[in-house]
Design a protein around this motif. Structure first.
Motif, PDB file in Angstrom:
ATOM      1  N   MET A   1       0.851  -1.173   0.000  1.00 37.14           N
ATOM      2  CA  MET A   1       0.000   0.000   0.000  1.00 37.14           C
ATOM      3  C   MET A   1       0.895   1.234   0.000  1.00 37.14           C
ATOM      4  O   MET A   1       1.721   1.401   0.885  1.00 37.14           O
ATOM      5  CB  MET A   1      -0.903  -0.030   1.233  1.00 37.14           C
ATOM      6  CG  MET A   1      -1.787   1.174   1.337  1.00 37.14           C
ATOM      7  SD  MET A   1      -3.032   1.077   2.630  1.00 37.14           S
ATOM      8  CE  MET A   1      -2.035   1.076   4.097  1.00 37.14           C
ATOM      9  N   GLU A   2       0.713   2.084  -0.993  1.00 37.48           N
ATOM     10  CA  GLU A   2       1.516   3.283  -1.108  1.00 37.48           C
ATOM     11  C   GLU A   2       0.807   4.469  -0.471  1.00 37.48           C
ATOM     12  O   GLU A   2      -0.339   4.755  -0.793  1.00 37.48           O
ATOM     13  CB  GLU A   2       1.810   3.588  -2.571  1.00 37.48           C
ATOM     14  CG  GLU A   2       2.733   2.569  -3.204  1.00 37.48           C
ATOM     15  CD  GLU A   2       3.143   2.969  -4.600  1.00 37.48           C
ATOM     16  OE1 GLU A   2       3.101   4.166  -4.923  1.00 37.48           O
ATOM     17  OE2 GLU A   2       3.491   2.060  -5.361  1.00 37.48           O
ATOM     18  N   ILE A   3       1.507   5.116   0.437  1.00 32.16           N
ATOM     19  CA  ILE A   3       1.019   6.321   1.087  1.00 32.16           C
ATOM     20  C   ILE A   3       2.134   7.343   0.990  1.00 32.16           C
ATOM     21  O   ILE A   3       3.294   7.040   1.266  1.00 32.16           O
ATOM     22  CB  ILE A   3       0.635   6.061   2.554  1.00 32.16           C
ATOM     23  CG1 ILE A   3      -0.570   5.122   2.608  1.00 32.16           C
ATOM     24  CG2 ILE A   3       0.340   7.358   3.282  1.00 32.16           C
ATOM     25  CD1 ILE A   3      -1.031   4.774   3.985  1.00 32.16           C
ATOM     26  N   LEU A  11      -1.507  19.915   6.572  1.00 34.73           N
ATOM     27  CA  LEU A  11      -2.279  18.793   7.100  1.00 34.73           C
ATOM     28  C   LEU A  11      -1.390  17.905   7.964  1.00 34.73           C
ATOM     29  O   LEU A  11      -0.303  17.516   7.540  1.00 34.73           O
ATOM     30  CB  LEU A  11      -2.845  17.986   5.930  1.00 34.73           C
ATOM     31  CG  LEU A  11      -4.078  17.132   6.152  1.00 34.73           C
ATOM     32  CD1 LEU A  11      -5.247  17.956   6.667  1.00 34.73           C
ATOM     33  CD2 LEU A  11      -4.477  16.460   4.851  1.00 34.73           C
ATOM     34  N   PRO A  12      -1.831  17.582   9.191  1.00 30.42           N
ATOM     35  CA  PRO A  12      -1.028  16.699  10.045  1.00 30.42           C
ATOM     36  C   PRO A  12      -0.799  15.345   9.371  1.00 30.42           C
ATOM     37  O   PRO A  12      -1.607  14.893   8.560  1.00 30.42           O
ATOM     38  CB  PRO A  12      -1.883  16.527  11.302  1.00 30.42           C
ATOM     39  CG  PRO A  12      -2.894  17.603  11.265  1.00 30.42           C
ATOM     40  CD  PRO A  12      -3.077  17.975   9.836  1.00 30.42           C
ATOM     41  N   ILE A  13       0.295  14.699   9.717  1.00 30.03           N
ATOM     42  CA  ILE A  13       0.663  13.428   9.090  1.00 30.03           C
ATOM     43  C   ILE A  13      -0.418  12.374   9.276  1.00 30.03           C
ATOM     44  O   ILE A  13      -0.778  11.662   8.340  1.00 30.03           O
ATOM     45  CB  ILE A  13       2.030  12.945   9.603  1.00 30.03           C
ATOM     46  CG1 ILE A  13       3.124  13.896   9.110  1.00 30.03           C
ATOM     47  CG2 ILE A  13       2.325  11.522   9.144  1.00 30.03           C
ATOM     48  CD1 ILE A  13       4.498  13.638   9.675  1.00 30.03           C
ATOM     49  N   GLU A  45       7.763   1.921   7.462  1.00 32.69           N
ATOM     50  CA  GLU A  45       7.795   2.220   6.026  1.00 32.69           C
ATOM     51  C   GLU A  45       7.740   3.723   5.753  1.00 32.69           C
ATOM     52  O   GLU A  45       8.407   4.214   4.851  1.00 32.69           O
ATOM     53  CB  GLU A  45       6.630   1.535   5.312  1.00 32.69           C
ATOM     54  CG  GLU A  45       6.791   0.043   5.171  1.00 32.69           C
ATOM     55  CD  GLU A  45       5.595  -0.624   4.525  1.00 32.69           C
ATOM     56  OE1 GLU A  45       4.551   0.036   4.296  1.00 32.69           O
ATOM     57  OE2 GLU A  45       5.685  -1.837   4.245  1.00 32.69           O
ATOM     58  N   LEU A  46       6.944   4.431   6.552  1.00 33.29           N
ATOM     59  CA  LEU A  46       6.779   5.880   6.342  1.00 33.29           C
ATOM     60  C   LEU A  46       7.812   6.707   7.104  1.00 33.29           C
ATOM     61  O   LEU A  46       7.863   7.916   6.963  1.00 33.29           O
ATOM     62  CB  LEU A  46       5.365   6.313   6.741  1.00 33.29           C
ATOM     63  CG  LEU A  46       4.225   5.695   5.935  1.00 33.29           C
ATOM     64  CD1 LEU A  46       2.880   6.145   6.491  1.00 33.29           C
ATOM     65  CD2 LEU A  46       4.341   6.050   4.456  1.00 33.29           C
ATOM     66  N   ARG A  47       8.573   6.010   7.963  1.00 34.84           N
ATOM     67  CA  ARG A  47       9.582   6.666   8.809  1.00 34.84           C
ATOM     68  C   ARG A  47       8.957   7.740   9.693  1.00 34.84           C
ATOM     69  O   ARG A  47       9.391   8.888   9.727  1.00 34.84           O
ATOM     70  CB  ARG A  47      10.699   7.261   7.960  1.00 34.84           C
ATOM     71  CG  ARG A  47      11.477   6.220   7.229  1.00 34.84           C
ATOM     72  CD  ARG A  47      12.630   6.799   6.483  1.00 34.84           C
ATOM     73  NE  ARG A  47      13.326   5.752   5.777  1.00 34.84           N
ATOM     74  CZ  ARG A  47      13.824   5.882   4.575  1.00 34.84           C
ATOM     75  NH1 ARG A  47      13.726   7.025   3.948  1.00 34.84           N
ATOM     76  NH2 ARG A  47      14.448   4.875   4.006  1.00 34.84           N
ATOM     77  N   ILE A  48       7.889   7.315  10.368  1.00 40.44           N
ATOM     78  CA  ILE A  48       7.181   8.203  11.289  1.00 40.44           C
ATOM     79  C   ILE A  48       6.958   7.464  12.604  1.00 40.44           C
ATOM     80  O   ILE A  48       7.236   6.279  12.721  1.00 40.44           O
ATOM     81  CB  ILE A  48       5.829   8.683  10.706  1.00 40.44           C
ATOM     82  CG1 ILE A  48       4.919   7.493  10.398  1.00 40.44           C
ATOM     83  CG2 ILE A  48       6.049   9.536   9.468  1.00 40.44           C
ATOM     84  CD1 ILE A  48       3.521   7.872   9.985  1.00 40.44           C
ATOM     85  N   THR A  53       0.783   6.599  13.411  1.00 36.50           N
ATOM     86  CA  THR A  53       0.032   5.592  12.661  1.00 36.50           C
ATOM     87  C   THR A  53      -1.114   5.031  13.501  1.00 36.50           C
ATOM     88  O   THR A  53      -2.195   4.772  12.984  1.00 36.50           O
ATOM     89  CB  THR A  53       0.935   4.444  12.172  1.00 36.50           C
ATOM     90  OG1 THR A  53       1.625   3.873  13.273  1.00 36.50           O
ATOM     91  CG2 THR A  53       1.931   4.927  11.142  1.00 36.50           C
ATOM     92  N   LYS A  54      -0.888   4.897  14.798  1.00 41.05           N
ATOM     93  CA  LYS A  54      -1.947   4.414  15.691  1.00 41.05           C
ATOM     94  C   LYS A  54      -3.127   5.386  15.679  1.00 41.05           C
ATOM     95  O   LYS A  54      -4.283   4.988  15.588  1.00 41.05           O
ATOM     96  CB  LYS A  54      -1.402   4.254  17.107  1.00 41.05           C
ATOM     97  CG  LYS A  54      -2.384   3.656  18.097  1.00 41.05           C
ATOM     98  CD  LYS A  54      -1.696   3.455  19.444  1.00 41.05           C
ATOM     99  CE  LYS A  54      -2.501   2.688  20.439  1.00 41.05           C
ATOM    100  NZ  LYS A  54      -3.773   3.258  20.794  1.00 41.05           N
ATOM    101  N   ARG A  55      -2.821   6.680  15.716  1.00 33.48           N
ATOM    102  CA  ARG A  55      -3.888   7.688  15.699  1.00 33.48           C
ATOM    103  C   ARG A  55      -4.661   7.637  14.381  1.00 33.48           C
ATOM    104  O   ARG A  55      -5.894   7.741  14.370  1.00 33.48           O
ATOM    105  CB  ARG A  55      -3.306   9.082  15.908  1.00 33.48           C
ATOM    106  CG  ARG A  55      -4.379  10.145  15.923  1.00 33.48           C
ATOM    107  CD  ARG A  55      -3.868  11.469  16.371  1.00 33.48           C
ATOM    108  NE  ARG A  55      -4.944  12.450  16.378  1.00 33.48           N
ATOM    109  CZ  ARG A  55      -4.772  13.729  16.557  1.00 33.48           C
ATOM    110  NH1 ARG A  55      -3.571  14.212  16.786  1.00 33.48           N
ATOM    111  NH2 ARG A  55      -5.797  14.556  16.529  1.00 33.48           N
ATOM    112  N   ALA A  56      -3.955   7.457  13.271  1.00 34.59           N
ATOM    113  CA  ALA A  56      -4.620   7.369  11.967  1.00 34.59           C
ATOM    114  C   ALA A  56      -5.569   6.172  11.931  1.00 34.59           C
ATOM    115  O   ALA A  56      -6.722   6.288  11.499  1.00 34.59           O
ATOM    116  CB  ALA A  56      -3.579   7.259  10.852  1.00 34.59           C
TER     117      ALA A  56
END
Length: 124
Positions: A1-3, A11-13, A45-48, A53-56
């Motif tokens: 999956m590409e993001i 816009l916040p990440i 993968e996103l280096r964040i 990612t949990k919040r998303a």
């Protein structure tokens, strides 16, 4: 999956991730029951941050786009026509607001925008 993440945008990440996953679900790129990458894998993968990612994923679950199976992962929820309609309506509102902002900045009146919209929808 590409993001794709932009560090320069306003816009916040987490919102960028949420928006792109919603878009993929709504356009059928992600099917019902399909597993999403784990929170840790996506963060790597996103280096964040894992927290981001949990919040998303939490936002997506709260809005009904995904569901979590403890110990198994996060999965795409079955399509909900009303949810799809509401999301589409929200996107239309955003685009119309952008059109109005552009019109105002260019000296175009709201009446001219309405007339243009009437012409565009003529015959529908």
């Amino acid at each position: 999956m590409e993001i794709y993440i932009s560090n320069t945008g306003s816009l916040p990440i987490y919102a960028q991730i949420t928006g792109q996953i919603k878009e993929k679900i709504l356009n059928g790129e992600l099917a019902s029951g399909q597993a999403l990458p784990s929170i840790r894998l996506l963060a790597k993968e996103l280096r964040i941050s894992v927290i981001t990612t949990k919040r998303a994923y939490e936002e997506l679950e709260a809005e009904g786009f995904v569901y979590t199976v403890p110990g198994k992962g996060v999965f795409v929820n079955a399509p909900n026509p009303e949810l799809h309609r509401e999301e589409t309506l929200r996107r239309v509102e955003e685009l119309l607001q952008q059109a109005l902002d552009t019109a105002r900045a260019g000296g175009v009146s709201v009446d001219e925008v309405r007339a243009t919209l009437a012409l565009l929808t003529e015959g529908e």
